[in-house]
Scaffold this motif. Structure first.
Motif, PDB file in Angstrom:
ATOM      1  N   ALA A  53       0.903  -1.314  -0.034  1.00 17.13           N
ATOM      2  CA  ALA A  53       0.166  -0.120   0.089  1.00 17.13           C
ATOM      3  C   ALA A  53       0.665   1.324   0.161  1.00 17.13           C
ATOM      4  O   ALA A  53       0.395   2.299  -0.274  1.00 17.13           O
ATOM      5  N   CYS A  54       2.009   1.089   0.368  1.00 21.79           N
ATOM      6  CA  CYS A  54       3.172   2.318   0.316  1.00 21.79           C
ATOM      7  C   CYS A  54       2.963   2.933  -0.911  1.00 21.79           C
ATOM      8  O   CYS A  54       3.191   2.634  -2.070  1.00 21.79           O
ATOM      9  N   TYR A  55       2.843   4.485  -0.773  1.00 23.22           N
ATOM     10  CA  TYR A  55       2.909   5.276  -1.982  1.00 23.22           C
ATOM     11  C   TYR A  55       4.236   6.066  -1.906  1.00 23.22           C
ATOM     12  O   TYR A  55       4.106   7.064  -2.525  1.00 23.22           O
ATOM     13  N   ASN A  56       5.301   5.745  -1.117  1.00 24.14           N
ATOM     14  CA  ASN A  56       6.264   6.429  -1.233  1.00 24.14           C
ATOM     15  C   ASN A  56       6.434   7.876  -0.759  1.00 24.14           C
ATOM     16  O   ASN A  56       7.183   8.691  -1.461  1.00 24.14           O
ATOM     17  N   CYS A  57       5.459   8.219  -0.120  1.00 23.52           N
ATOM     18  CA  CYS A  57       5.357   9.897   0.509  1.00 23.52           C
ATOM     19  C   CYS A  57       6.600  10.166   1.127  1.00 23.52           C
ATOM     20  O   CYS A  57       7.032  11.264   1.377  1.00 23.52           O
ATOM     21  N   GLY A  58       7.202   9.239   2.102  1.00 22.38           N
ATOM     22  CA  GLY A  58       8.199   9.583   2.530  1.00 22.38           C
ATOM     23  C   GLY A  58       8.087  10.163   4.247  1.00 22.38           C
ATOM     24  O   GLY A  58       9.167  10.529   4.881  1.00 22.38           O
ATOM     25  N   ASN A  59       6.709  10.091   4.687  1.00 20.86           N
ATOM     26  CA  ASN A  59       6.573  10.580   6.092  1.00 20.86           C
ATOM     27  C   ASN A  59       7.283   9.864   7.055  1.00 20.86           C
ATOM     28  O   ASN A  59       7.555  10.304   8.117  1.00 20.86           O
ATOM     29  N   CYS A  60       7.155   8.619   6.746  1.00 23.53           N
ATOM     30  CA  CYS A  60       8.051   7.463   7.790  1.00 23.53           C
ATOM     31  C   CYS A  60       9.310   7.995   8.011  1.00 23.53           C
ATOM     32  O   CYS A  60       9.700   7.921   9.194  1.00 23.53           O
ATOM     33  N   THR A  61       9.783   8.075   6.859  1.00 22.09           N
ATOM     34  CA  THR A  61      11.490   8.493   7.097  1.00 22.09           C
ATOM     35  C   THR A  61      11.594   9.797   7.939  1.00 22.09           C
ATOM     36  O   THR A  61      12.335  10.106   8.822  1.00 22.09           O
ATOM     37  N   THR A 100       2.317   7.380  11.659  1.00 21.87           N
ATOM     38  CA  THR A 100       2.025   8.396  10.826  1.00 21.87           C
ATOM     39  C   THR A 100       1.647   8.194   9.359  1.00 21.87           C
ATOM     40  O   THR A 100       1.290   8.981   8.624  1.00 21.87           O
ATOM     41  N   CYS A 101       2.007   6.797   8.914  1.00 19.75           N
ATOM     42  CA  CYS A 101       1.696   6.279   7.554  1.00 19.75           C
ATOM     43  C   CYS A 101       0.361   6.533   7.249  1.00 19.75           C
ATOM     44  O   CYS A 101      -0.249   6.194   7.579  1.00 19.75           O
ATOM     45  N   PRO A 102       0.360   7.532   5.924  1.00 20.21           N
ATOM     46  CA  PRO A 102      -1.273   7.550   5.637  1.00 20.21           C
ATOM     47  C   PRO A 102      -1.706   6.734   4.901  1.00 20.21           C
ATOM     48  O   PRO A 102      -3.109   6.447   4.660  1.00 20.21           O
ATOM     49  N   ARG A 103      -1.096   5.670   4.540  1.00 24.21           N
ATOM     50  CA  ARG A 103      -1.483   4.328   3.894  1.00 24.21           C
ATOM     51  C   ARG A 103      -1.533   3.357   4.749  1.00 24.21           C
ATOM     52  O   ARG A 103      -2.034   2.139   4.260  1.00 24.21           O
ATOM     53  N   GLU A 104      -1.229   3.150   6.004  1.00 23.22           N
ATOM     54  CA  GLU A 104      -1.408   2.196   6.732  1.00 23.22           C
ATOM     55  C   GLU A 104      -0.502   1.137   6.247  1.00 23.22           C
ATOM     56  O   GLU A 104      -0.788  -0.268   6.311  1.00 23.22           O
ATOM     57  N   ALA A 105       0.834   1.526   5.833  1.00 29.80           N
ATOM     58  CA  ALA A 105       1.591   0.321   5.245  1.00 29.80           C
ATOM     59  C   ALA A 105       2.351  -0.517   6.343  1.00 29.80           C
ATOM     60  O   ALA A 105       3.235  -1.296   5.997  1.00 29.80           O
ATOM     61  N   ASN A 106       2.373   0.280   7.531  1.00 31.23           N
ATOM     62  CA  ASN A 106       3.135  -0.309   8.652  1.00 31.23           C
ATOM     63  C   ASN A 106       4.600  -0.554   8.346  1.00 31.23           C
ATOM     64  O   ASN A 106       5.105  -1.459   8.644  1.00 31.23           O
ATOM     65  N   PRO A 107       5.124   0.554   8.113  1.00 29.48           N
ATOM     66  CA  PRO A 107       6.573   0.530   7.880  1.00 29.48           C
ATOM     67  C   PRO A 107       7.261  -0.087   9.111  1.00 29.48           C
ATOM     68  O   PRO A 107       8.442  -0.580   8.998  1.00 29.48           O
ATOM     69  N   GLY A 108       6.883   0.392  10.279  1.00 25.71           N
ATOM     70  CA  GLY A 108       7.643  -0.008  11.588  1.00 25.71           C
ATOM     71  C   GLY A 108       7.649  -1.656  11.687  1.00 25.71           C
ATOM     72  O   GLY A 108       8.515  -2.303  12.155  1.00 25.71           O
ATOM     73  N   PRO A 165      12.668   4.241   7.256  1.00 19.82           N
ATOM     74  CA  PRO A 165      12.255   2.893   6.527  1.00 19.82           C
ATOM     75  C   PRO A 165      11.890   2.885   5.283  1.00 19.82           C
ATOM     76  O   PRO A 165      11.799   1.857   4.686  1.00 19.82           O
ATOM     77  N   ARG A 166      11.405   3.998   4.764  1.00 19.78           N
ATOM     78  CA  ARG A 166      10.953   4.034   3.446  1.00 19.78           C
ATOM     79  C   ARG A 166      11.811   3.197   2.131  1.00 19.78           C
ATOM     80  O   ARG A 166      11.182   2.370   1.671  1.00 19.78           O
ATOM     81  N   ARG A 167      12.972   3.435   2.276  1.00 20.58           N
ATOM     82  CA  ARG A 167      13.900   2.735   1.575  1.00 20.58           C
ATOM     83  C   ARG A 167      13.865   1.303   1.728  1.00 20.58           C
ATOM     84  O   ARG A 167      13.818   0.636   0.551  1.00 20.58           O
ATOM     85  N   MET A 168      13.872   0.845   2.818  1.00 22.55           N
ATOM     86  CA  MET A 168      13.607  -0.534   3.121  1.00 22.55           C
ATOM     87  C   MET A 168      12.382  -1.017   2.414  1.00 22.55           C
ATOM     88  O   MET A 168      12.245  -2.153   2.170  1.00 22.55           O
ATOM     89  N   LEU A 169      11.209  -0.248   2.820  1.00 18.47           N
ATOM     90  CA  LEU A 169       9.913  -0.744   2.395  1.00 18.47           C
ATOM     91  C   LEU A 169       9.951  -0.769   0.814  1.00 18.47           C
ATOM     92  O   LEU A 169       9.413  -1.633   0.018  1.00 18.47           O
ATOM     93  N   ARG A 170      10.736   0.125   0.104  1.00 19.09           N
ATOM     94  CA  ARG A 170      10.780   0.161  -1.460  1.00 19.09           C
ATOM     95  C   ARG A 170      11.550  -1.150  -1.767  1.00 19.09           C
ATOM     96  O   ARG A 170      11.291  -1.772  -2.854  1.00 19.09           O
TER      97      ARG A 170
HETATM   98  S1  SF4 Z   1       5.133   3.546   4.697  1.00 16.96           S
HETATM   99 FE1  SF4 Z   1       3.747   4.952   4.501  1.00 16.96          FE
HETATM  100  S2  SF4 Z   1       4.804   6.824   5.281  1.00 16.96           S
HETATM  101 FE2  SF4 Z   1       6.203   5.682   4.657  1.00 16.96          FE
HETATM  102  S3  SF4 Z   1       6.645   6.188   2.509  1.00 16.96           S
HETATM  103 FE3  SF4 Z   1       5.198   4.553   2.477  1.00 16.96          FE
HETATM  104  S4  SF4 Z   1       3.173   5.534   2.429  1.00 16.96           S
HETATM  105 FE4  SF4 Z   1       4.568   6.992   3.163  1.00 16.96          FE
END
Ligand code: SF4
Ligand SMILES: Cc1cc2nc3c(=O)[nH]c(=O)nc-3n(C[C@H](O)[C@H](O)[C@H](O)COP(=O)(O)OP(=O)(O)OC[C@H]3O[C@@H](n4cnc5c(N)ncnc54)[C@H](O)[C@@H]3O)c2cc1C
Ligand code: SF4
Lengths: 651, 350
Positions: free
Chosen positions: B22-30, B76-84, B43-48
């Motif tokens: 679900a992540c759309y790479n907004c970068g809020n998490c980082t 914080t993730c707006p997409r609830e992609a659970n980066p943590g 964590p965004r890079r690891m998510l990607r």
């Molecule tokens: S995990 Fe969530 S907060 Fe982080 S980049 Fe993706 S969408 Fe944004």
């Protein structure tokens, strides 16, 4: 000449009086000839002030008024209305703009501003002395609309008009109705099938006697003006004998040997020369592509009860009050080699994918290859830096994502890789983006300066690109299919219709509205409307919204059987006119023709004649007339000259 | 040129990842992460990398170990992609990757394998009890030796080779040129972080959790020391006896709190619990609790009639020592500390 004039000079709170000495303006203007009453007022537009003006007019028997205040754009109609309520003809009112054209422009020079205000008001007073009582014209109007193009927009507009009591001629160039929607299979955001949507609209049309539908029909020519257009319509034959034996016709189709690319399937399949667009197309009667059809005599003899190649194009002349254009769009056709199109194997367009989905059963196949991985390249033919299509086509992001979802739903494990520039699944369509990404499709973002490269390398289809979301690194994918997400462009032949109707097109070659915000479906030509995608990229919802709006505009104009027009047009002085045709040449609306003039039965002469229903009173003709025979009503020579006098006289 | 592998994200689900696609790479998490740095941006890079399936890149990265899971990114993730939770997942996946035996991966990703492993160890202990004729003294003697041998062999056969593998993936394979002196200088960082986990204090409002964690680590080391090296169960020394009680008490009080908050899912970090998380806290609790009881039974002379208690304790210890320590969450303690060490080496090489 008006001799009982009332003048009101407005403070506009302080907007005017902070820079212009309004009392002084009043003092000077009071002395003008014909002025019998002059006042200053805090807010002329306030209810109480309006009432006061009405009382003044009645008590003092005023026969003209001037309000010196803001721009007439804001309050001309307000004060015309005030005049009318007091029993005065509204054209005996003149507005002097001493705010936008004076106080606001000269905040640093109050003395000069006051002097300028005096001149402006004085000019208005002099002008109003020559004002004439005028009445709007009415011209007869046929409560009939001609709609060109039976896609969703045209069909929906026809239904709506018929329900409001307007007769409709709906003409469709193809032999089958429905336009693009009929081709698009399952649609966002309702998941209905395009064909079903079209069948529903068609059934509704058939229920309404007021709608006359012609397929295979084209516009030949148009003349006349709003309320009374005369149109010539050419109806091409299907070359099928009406009421023939359908079983026999079916047999003829199966025996027909001529084949050609099927444009309904965007060239993915072949069709016979005797064809139906698709199985349940509307109308259901097949048609023949006569130019390509070359049967032998035996065939023709055998099926002479069904096929008649002697049928001729018919011409129909109709009268109509308004015209609605709904000729739709073409999907962009990529150039050869653009993202590997027609060069690399297995590169198709989005519209082709939509057909492929419909044509496939159980598994998605193209070129005898099962498709498991699809790369979508977005913005093809839209937002071009170099090309002609400068902006976003707005439907395509959503349509591509919807197609990707369809693939996942209908076929087992088809994965999508989306190469986009910006994701524009605006509004509720964002939910589709959410859904497809959660299902596992992956999105990559490329920069317009570094477009993805699609090629066949070592016999394998390969897409290489830099992904902004992965640190701008180079990524290579080897998909089974590349889908180019193409934008919308104007119909190839939309220029022909534009030429016949003289409706303006923009630099993007789509039809142009008068004002994109305030008058979004009207054209500069009275009684001609545009709707749907002939105006610019739209999805179905947006196309229908505009088509209903065009229907409402059209109906409200003609449903009373007559149309009211502004009286401020031109007037020819028959004595002075010598018919040199200079005015007719310059008129942008073709409103001037010639006529014979013979007062008291003497030998007549040729003079200019104004078509009151098309003249806009723009005044282009007046200055070119060598004999000064043209007056613009509301801006006669007397009025203009007296204004100039008023302006140049020293204070 | 990167090649992508979408199946990797599917595989990661077994290790615990939730909704990373679900992540759309907004970068809020980082942006919100208190530990993310310019050189180690997560964590965004690891998510990607996870979504694209860039597994060799993840394998070479120390970043997952630098995260202490405060959960702010997930909140914080707006997409609830659970980066943590993804960072936690990657730690599990890396543990499996470093493990040369491949057992970690099996136990992380397959619940049946996990159950079979635990049951087998239990049967083995019961078998040994049977072989010793369920003689309490003989079994306790065995228990004591078992602990020592287990520690030595798990370390030398599993953990040390695995750490060498980690060193290979993150430093050697990446051709990082580290000056020799750094290896010595870095040991300070290593020990500091190992025993204090001080980086986790950079997470907001984390003092209590850090303290709890610290108490458990010290309690655990203390209990290990008293039972294995001071022979707690056989000693008469009052000081040692009390030391053991305190250590055991510390652990089971705090692990009890950990278990409760996992049940309540009160904090972001507790929202998702992988089986390995449950096993870790429950077994730590059971270990301390049964040890505590065994000693109480010894002190009240009840143990000889309650052999079962010691058997249970021994089974728990064996499962812990043979499964959880070498192949489960316990190793995080080690890898995290080494990650700090390797990070220091990496920095020095620049
Ligand atoms: S995990 Fe969530 S907060 Fe982080 S980049 Fe993706 S969408 Fe944004
Ligand atoms: C690949 C693709 C997928 C899409 N998917 C969706 C979707 O899922 N949901 C959605 O909301 N929208 C979708 N759209 C957009 C949708 O197709 C359009 O919004 C819709 O077709 C516009 O309808 P229209 O009536 O304006 O034009 P058209 O559908 O183009 O119809 C115009 C009609 O006018 C006729 N015509 C043209 N010139 C003349 C002439 N000179 N004389 C007489 N007749 C003429 C044409 O033959 C045609 O029948 C999609 C578009 C594409 C390309
Ligand atoms: S809708 Fe999407 S694909 Fe279409 S032009 Fe706009 S941004 Fe590009």
């Amino acid at each position: 000449m008006k001799e009982k004039i009332g003048v009101y000079v407005c403070h506009c709170g302080g907007n005017i009086s902070d820079y212009v000495d309004v009392e002084k303006v009043r003092d000077v203007v009071e002395k003008e000839e014909g002025v019998v009453l002059s006042k200053t007022t805090m807010f002329a537009c306030a209810d109480s002030a309006q009432k006061e003006i009405i009382n003044d007019i009645k008590e003092n028997d005023l026969n003209a008024i001037v309000v010196a205040s803001c721009s007439p754009k804001l309050h001309l109609s307000t004060f015309r209305n005030v005049a009318e309520r007091a029993g005065l003809n509204p054209y005996h009112y003149v507005q002097a703009n001493i705010r936008e054209q004076c106080s606001w422009a000269h905040t640093d020079k109050p003395k000069e501003a006051t002097e300028k205000a005096i001149r402006i008001v004085r000019a208005s007073v002099r002008r109003v002395r020559y004002s004439e009582a005028l009445k709007p014209f009415t011209i007869p109007a046929a409560n009939i609309a001609l709609i060109i193009g039976a896609g969703v927009a045209g069909m929906r507009s026809a239904i709506s008009l018929a329900d409001m009591g307007t007769h409709v001629y709906l003409i469709e160039k193809s032999h089958f109705v429905g336009g693009r929607v009929a081709q698009m299979g399952e649609l966002f955001s309702t998941n209905e099938k395009g064909e079903e949507v079209i069948s529903k609209l068609y059934d509704e049309i058939k229920k309404r006697d007021k709608i006359k539908l012609f397929t295979g029909a084209e516009l030949g020519s148009v003349s006349g003006s709003v309320g009374d257009y005369k149109a010539q319509i050419k109806i091409h034959p299907r070359y099928i004998v009406p009421d023939c034996d359908m079983d026999k016709l079916k047999e003829a189709i199966s025996e027909c040997k001529t084949e050609m690319p099927d444009e309904y399937n965007f060239g993915l399949t072949q069709k016979k020369a005797i064809y139906k667009a698709y199985e349940n197309c509307k109308p259901e009667m097949p048609a023949i592509e006569k130019d390509a059809f070359n049967p032998d005599q035996k065939f023709l003899e055998k099926y002479k009860d069904c096929i008649d190649l002697e049928q001729k194009t018919e011409t129909l002349n109709i009268n109509t009050g308004t015209v609605i254009l709904s000729t739709g769009f073409d999907p962009y056709e990529p150039e050869d080699g653009e993202y590997g199109y027609k060069k690399a194997e297995n590169v198709i367009t989005l519209q082709q994918l939509k057909r492929l989905i419909e044509l496939s059963n159980g598994k998605l196949e193209y070129n005898n290859r099962e498709i498991k991985n699809i790369v979508y390249v977005y913005c093809v033919g839209s937002r071009q830096k170099e090309g002609e299509n400068k902006y976003c086509s707005r439907y395509c992001c959503t349509a591509a994502i919807h197609a990707a979802l369809l693939c996942r739903k209908k076929f087992d494990s088809v994965k999508g890789f989306h190469l986009y520039r910006d994701m524009r699944t605006y509004g509720k369509y964002e939910l589709l983006f959410d859904e497809v990404s959660r299902q596992g499709d992956i999105f990559f973002r490329f920069n317009e300066d570094e477009s993805p490269v699609v090629e066949t390398a070592n016999g394998k289809l390969q897409v290489k690109f830099r992904d902004i979301l992965t640190n701008n690194e180079e990524i290579a994918i080897e998909p089974d299919l590349v889908v180019l997400v193409t934008g919308m462009v104007p119909r190839k032949d939309s220029g022909t219709v534009a030429g016949i109707l003289k409706t303006p097109v923009g630099t993007d070659k789509f039809f142009n509205e008068v004002h994109p915000k305030l008058r979004p479906v009207e054209t500069v030509i009275d009684g001609m409307y545009i709707c749907g995608t002939c105006q610019g990229p739209k999805n179905i919802t947006e196309s229908i919204t505009s088509s209903l709006s065009a229907a409402a505009k059209s109906n409200s104009l003609i449903n009373k059987g007559e149309i009211e027009l502004e009286p401020t047009i031109i007037r020819i002085d028959p004595e002075a006119c010598e018919w040199c045709d200079k005015c007719a040449e310059i008129c942008p609306f073709d409103s001037i023709t010639k006529t014979e003039y013979s007062p008291d039965g003497q030998k007549g002469k040729t003079i200019a004649f104004v078509n009151e229903s098309t003249c806009k009173g723009c005044g282009m003709c007046a200055p070119v007339c060598p004999t000064d025979a043209i007056d613009i009503i509301g801006y006669t020579n007397n009025e203009i000259e007296s204004m100039i006098d008023g302006l140049i006289k020293e204070v | 040129m990167l090649k992508i592998n979408p199946d990797f994200a599917v595989k990661l689900k077994k290790y615990g990842a939730v909704d990373i696609n679900a992540c759309y790479n907004c970068g809020n998490c980082t942006a919100i992460c208190p530990l993310s740095e310019e050189d180690h941006s997560f964590p965004r890079r690891m998510l990607r990398a996870s979504v694209l399936g860039l597994d060799t890149r993840i394998e070479a990265s120390l970043d997952p170990w630098l995260c202490y899971y405060c959960g702010e990114c997930s909140e914080t993730c707006p997409r609830e992609a659970n980066p943590g939770e993804l960072m936690m997942t990657l730690r599990r996946w890396l543990t499996a990757k470093y493990d040369w035996t491949g057992l970690s991966g099996l136990l992380y990703s397959s619940i049946p394998a996990l159950i079979i492993g635990f049951v087998l160890v239990a049967i083995a202990i019961i078998g040994i009890g049977f072989a010793k004729h369920f003689n309490i003294e003989a079994i306790m003697d065995f228990g004591h030796h078992f602990e020592l041998i287990a520690i030595i062999s798990v370390f030398s056969l599993i953990l040390v080779p695995n750490i060498i593998r980690m060193f290979w993936f993150t430093i050697l394979k990446e051709k990082t040129k580290v000056p020799l002196i750094s290896y010595i200088k870095g040991t300070w960082d290593f020990l500091l972080h190992m025993f204090t986990q001080k980086n986790s204090l950079k997470c907001e409002n984390n003092i209590f959790r850090w303290l709890e964690h610290l108490v458990i680590v010290f309690g655990y080391l203390l209990l290990l020391f008293t039972t294995v090296f001071l022979n707690w169960f056989s000693t008469e020394n009052t000081f040692i006896i009390w030391l053991g009680y305190i250590a055991g008490g510390m652990i089971f009080v705090f692990t009890f709190d950990f278990i409760l908050s996992r049940i309540r899912k009160s904090k972001e970090i507790n929202k998702f619990s992988h089986p390995s998380d449950w096993l870790f806290v429950i077994w730590l609790f059971l270990m301390a609790f049964t040890a505590f009881l065994v000693r109480v039974f010894i002190d009240t002379d009840l143990l000889s009639n309650n052999l079962w208690l010691y058997m249970v304790h021994l089974i728990v210890i064996a499962q812990w020592a043979l499964l959880i320590v070498p192949f489960g969450k316990w190793t995080h303690f080690l890898y995290r500390s080494f990650a700090m060490y390797f990070k220091k080496l990496e920095e020095d090489s620049k």
